[in-house]
Design an enzyme around this catalytic site. Sequence first.
Site, PDB file in Angstrom:
ATOM      1  N   TYR A  61       9.692 -23.407 -10.914  1.00  0.00           N
ATOM      2  CA  TYR A  61       9.276 -24.261  -9.794  1.00  0.00           C
ATOM      3  C   TYR A  61       8.471 -23.431  -8.792  1.00  0.00           C
ATOM      4  CZ  TYR A  61       9.563 -26.418  -5.232  1.00  0.00           C
ATOM      5  OH  TYR A  61       9.241 -26.882  -3.994  1.00  0.00           O
TER       6      TYR A  61
ATOM      7  N   ALA B  49       5.481 -33.681  -5.979  1.00  0.00           N
ATOM      8  CA  ALA B  49       5.705 -32.609  -6.958  1.00  0.00           C
ATOM      9  C   ALA B  49       7.115 -32.710  -7.516  1.00  0.00           C
ATOM     10  CB  ALA B  49       5.539 -31.233  -6.301  1.00  0.00           C
TER      11      ALA B  49
END
Length: 330
Positions: A142, A76
């Site tokens: 995020y 990620a």
Amino acid sequence: MGRYLVTGGAGYVGSHLVHALVDRGDAVVVLDDLRQGHRAAVPAAAELVVADLADAKRLAEVFAGWRFDAVFHFAALSLVGESMRDPARYIIENVGNSMRLADAAVKAGVLRFVLSSTAALFGDPEVVPIEEEARLAPANTYGDSKLMVERGLDWMDRVHGLRSACLRYFNAAGADPAGRAGEDHDPETHLVPLAIGAALGTRPALTVFGDDYPTPDGTCIRDYIHVADLADAHLRVLERLEQGSCRYNLGTGTGYSVKQVIEAVGRIGGRPVPHSYGPRRAGDPAVLVAGSAKLRRETGWAPRFGTLDDIVRTACAWHNAHPQGYGDRG
Ligand code: UFG
């Protein structure tokens, strides 16, 4: 012996899990695009597939070639600051890739999924230590991208029976106690490697982001959890998944300040950390400490490297042996 797919298995936390799986005799396929990961972080006993998670065809081929028992999803984008400059990219990549992976797993009949989630789900918490039931209020894209993935996985469970464990990491730190893997990000933004690099002279002097927080010494307090203990928690929640999907906060329950980290690095590394004090970094909560009771109670997990000294000792050993990290940056 199990068979596992580990995305991001060439990265910092992922590679430590891959070592733990290989150590106990499991078969492991690492899927990593090597943008952040390192080939040298993957043990020889694991198979490395260099591929992008956006490539659905390649994903289907990987699943078709193996009968995986579970997927561990580490890959990620994970920089808070970057996520606030380019929110669309974080949502497209983190959410899109995760859902594509979960979809490929379900289509291949793999119904166990472990997600690297984050304490950033909780934003600036109202109550510390932070329990699993705390309000979910990410303060950056995020954190929200991970919350969206957690929610997507809830739906994949309800609709397809995909059992997922979402592990909200607090501050991963330290290195493999056997010295086989360590922390090497580019750019590096994390306190422990930056402090060690400053002490070794491989990085500039450290800037402490604020000393006017409402904490005993004025600097931010974080829950640093050893990366080997994080890996161990993944193995335990895999067993726990037999009982259904679960969500855990992964920290030790103890916090340390930035000044305490600087002191420990200087004392254990044998060289002082050159540092100065600067303004606060936007979005930094004063204190982030996990409530770890649920994880301990339900999985029997307990940190084996539970003190700041354990973390700093293993991290210093790795950086001393690898002053340029894995040494594969152009
Ligand atoms: N810090 C400094 N100087 C630096 C770097 C960090 O003073 O050069 C301080 C930060 O202000 C913070 C502490 O050191 O108080 C730890 O900072 P890190 O950047 O190492 O870690 P964070 O707590 O900011 O971030 C971690 C994870 C993120 C996650 C976040 C959740 O690395 O992925 O927790 O809030 F999103």
